[in-house]
Structures are given as structure tokens and as C-alpha cells.
Design an enzyme around this catalytic site. Sequence first.
Site, mmCIF file in Angstrom:
data_model
loop_
_atom_site.group_PDB
_atom_site.id
_atom_site.type_symbol
_atom_site.label_atom_id
_atom_site.label_comp_id
_atom_site.label_asym_id
_atom_site.label_seq_id
_atom_site.Cartn_x
_atom_site.Cartn_y
_atom_site.Cartn_z
ATOM 1 N N HIS A 282 15.787 63.905 42.789
ATOM 2 C CA HIS A 282 17.133 63.561 42.358
ATOM 3 C C HIS A 282 17.055 62.309 41.496
ATOM 4 O O HIS A 282 16.524 61.290 41.931
ATOM 5 C CB HIS A 282 17.990 63.300 43.609
ATOM 6 C CG HIS A 282 19.450 63.151 43.345
ATOM 7 N ND1 HIS A 282 19.982 62.123 42.613
ATOM 8 C CD2 HIS A 282 20.509 63.902 43.732
ATOM 9 C CE1 HIS A 282 21.301 62.241 42.565
ATOM 10 N NE2 HIS A 282 21.638 63.318 43.228
ATOM 11 N N HIS A 325 19.923 55.536 50.794
ATOM 12 C CA HIS A 325 19.341 54.384 50.107
ATOM 13 C C HIS A 325 20.062 53.093 50.469
ATOM 14 O O HIS A 325 21.161 53.096 51.019
ATOM 15 C CB HIS A 325 19.339 54.591 48.593
ATOM 16 C CG HIS A 325 20.697 54.546 47.925
ATOM 17 N ND1 HIS A 325 21.668 55.486 48.130
ATOM 18 C CD2 HIS A 325 21.214 53.679 47.036
ATOM 19 C CE1 HIS A 325 22.727 55.208 47.406
ATOM 20 N NE2 HIS A 325 22.488 54.102 46.739
ATOM 21 N N GLU A 331 28.522 48.916 45.507
ATOM 22 C CA GLU A 331 29.105 50.157 45.007
ATOM 23 C C GLU A 331 30.527 50.358 45.531
ATOM 24 O O GLU A 331 30.731 50.513 46.739
ATOM 25 C CB GLU A 331 28.237 51.351 45.434
ATOM 26 C CG GLU A 331 26.790 51.256 44.982
ATOM 27 C CD GLU A 331 25.938 52.389 45.520
ATOM 28 O OE1 GLU A 331 26.503 53.330 46.128
ATOM 29 O OE2 GLU A 331 24.710 52.346 45.345
ATOM 30 N N TYR A 340 33.446 65.403 47.354
ATOM 31 C CA TYR A 340 32.195 64.734 47.005
ATOM 32 C C TYR A 340 31.096 65.353 47.856
ATOM 33 O O TYR A 340 31.193 65.407 49.089
ATOM 34 C CB TYR A 340 32.318 63.236 47.260
ATOM 35 C CG TYR A 340 31.075 62.455 46.918
ATOM 36 C CD1 TYR A 340 30.526 62.523 45.643
ATOM 37 C CD2 TYR A 340 30.449 61.653 47.865
ATOM 38 C CE1 TYR A 340 29.378 61.817 45.314
ATOM 39 C CE2 TYR A 340 29.308 60.931 47.547
ATOM 40 C CZ TYR A 340 28.780 61.022 46.273
ATOM 41 O OH TYR A 340 27.640 60.323 45.956
#
Length: 427
Positions: A282, A325, A331, A340
Site C-alpha cells: 500500500h 501506523h 492527522e 471509509y
Amino acid sequence: MNGFGNEFETEAIEGALPRGRNAPQQPPFGLYAEQISGTAFTAPRHDNRRTWVYRRRPAVRHLHHFIEIEHQGWRTAPQATPATPMAPLRWDPTPLPDEPVHFVDSLRTVATNGDAHLQVGLGVHGYAATAPMTGQALCCTDGELLIVPEMGTMHVTTELGALTAGPGEIVGIPRGLCFRVDPVGGPIRGWVAENHGRLLTLPELGPIGANGLANPRDFRHPVASFDAADTPTTLHLRADGRSFTTHLDHSPFDVVAWHGSLAPFVYDLRAFNTIGSISYDHPDPSIFTVLTSPSDTPGVANLDVVVFPDRWLVADDTFRPPYFHRNTMSEFMGLIEGVYDAKPQGFAPGGMSLHNQFLPHGPAPDAHRAATESDLAPRKLSGTLAFMFESRYRFRITDFAATHPGLQPDYVETWNGLDDVSSLPSE
């Protein structure tokens, strides 16, 4: 007019734009010549943005008798705030107001970082408006604004012309430019990034090449238009983290012609040319960057504007949703439409989340299970659109965010089902 960063020229009345010089002794039709500098005069040519306008009155006519007022919801960094929890945060959508409220009065700051006085960082605001800004205008001098609609269509009138935008599009308003937001056909709701740092620009493409991501031609800019009725206007000013107001006996939307590179814009996020893996793994989410406000450290942004649109997933032997992560960047995320893929439950359109620096996050257990067990045939993610404001600075939430009725107290428990299911060999 199309093209990010172009040198535009436009006139609402033929012959209103001077030729051969910027400030002639006598501009056409007796207009006033005025320059709006979005960057310092001495900024490098490739960074320099400025626009010359030709208007019925110079903007100095807007400066008299400002009265400071208290805006109940708009906050600016640095701010005294409640202690931001050291945990991921998520909110349900903000309810629409029961009473008529226009865009400016509806603004509520969710989080801030940096320092507006030092021109670093940003503020993230939400809006939910039901009424037009009739006879009113806003000028924010603390930062350029990026509006992200989630509900309803808005008509945005600016000094340089008018634009219309709805869910799935973003609207950029240069710092210091007067504008007005009017709902079209119903209530509007969404978010605003107030960027205190360097102007937003297109990210470098590097080995991607000359094309891809957000293409310059897809940014739309207004043609010149002006308020012929010269409507008296209440001007709201945001400066130094404070709110002011004054009453003008005329309209600030009186620019008859203009030319230059500093201009408002609309961009359709669905036009984003998504780059992804066609082999394995990814790509990092930076590959989804639409616009960036660089900092003084190369490659480390004051603000990255990121989009997660419809796209194909085709990678072999790969966990396809966003991976687990911990990030040095903070963010702030909002969902515009659909689902989502990493959070299929509890994250509704109009909802938002915050994962500050180095707070672990990633897909929920159900998304993880589906991604590890599903057939890896090519699959199209459709009907989804999310965005992210990513910043090198840690966000601090406001009282509004801390007491928001939609704050999900159990969000941190989202990952409780991710237990140790490893099958390690025994010693």
C-alpha cells in the site's frame, strides 16, 4: 478560468483592464488600481502570487471604525485550551442549527496548532449554516481559508468574482480577500482549514512525472464581476486572532477587472488522478496529497490536504486498507460521503477524527478481518470520499470539541478485538 497558479486576466466591462502597465495615471472608467500581494514582494518568482485589481473604491475605504466583538466559536493558536487527551478522538456529525444562522456566525473551531502570529500551523473549523450572508462579508487576514463542503451547495461571492461549490469540492480563499457564503436550496455543512503558513500549492511530482494527482487544469477560478447595486455591507474582519466588525455604506465587491496569480478557486476532489500500487504493498498516504503548505523543513509540511476518493485496489499479496501506523505528522480527518474502508462502523459522513503525533491507529477489527480473508481480485472502492488535514504540529482541541455532543467516548475501544491470534511455533 482554469489552471492553478496561472496568470489570469478578466474584466466585467470591456476596456476596464489597463493594457501595457499596471498602474496608469488614469485607469479606465476612473477606477482605482490596487495590488493585492499574497506573498512578499521579494518572494522567488515561482512562489510569488499577486493580483492587480481595478475597482470603484480602494480597499482603504474599508478600514474605518472597526469595533472588536466576541466570536463565540472562532479560536486561533496559540490558545488556552483544555488538555487534549493522549488518545485518538472521533466525533459524530455536528447537528444543524434550529434557527437561521449564517456562515460566519456558524464557525466553530475544532482544533488548532502552531502560532498564527509566527505564521505557522493552522486552525480547523466546522460550519453548519442555514441562512445567507445578505449584506455581509468576511475578510480573514490571519490565514488563507480552504472550505470543504460536506452538505449542501454554496454560492461564494468574492472581490474577484463568484464561484459555486458543493460536497466533493473544495474552495480556496486567499488571505485578506473579502468574500460571502450563501447556501443554495438548503443548509450547508463542512469544514474550514485556516492556513497560517506558506500558501497552499501543488506538491512536487518527482518520479511520478509531469502529470498526476491534482492536475492544474482542474482548478477553476472566477471571472470578474461586481455588485452593480453597491449594496451597503457589514464587514467582518478576523485579525490577530480577534474578531472585528464595521459597517460600510458601499459594497466591497466592486472590482471591475483584475489580472494576476492570486485568486480564489474551486477544485473537484473527484477529478484527483489517484496513483496506486499495481504490484504489491500500500503506498504511503502522501501519494493522495492534493495541495501542500510547505514548512521550513523540506518534505515536512505545515499542512497537507489529502483526499481518499474512489479507486481501484489491485495489489497482489497485500493488506489493502490503510495499514497500522504511528506518524510524526498529526492527522485530522473528515468523511464527506460513503464509508471509509478502514472504519466501516461509527464514522458517518460529516463525522471527523483526530490522531495526533505518534498515536497508533489503523483499521478496525472488522476491516482487518475482511482484508486478511478476502479474495484479492481487483476491487473498486466506490461511493467513498474522505479528506485529511495533515500537519507537522500537534493539534490542540477547543472547548467546543471537548464538549461536542458527538464526541465518541469509546472510540479508543475500536481496536479492542485485535487480540493476539498469532501461531508462533513452540520452543
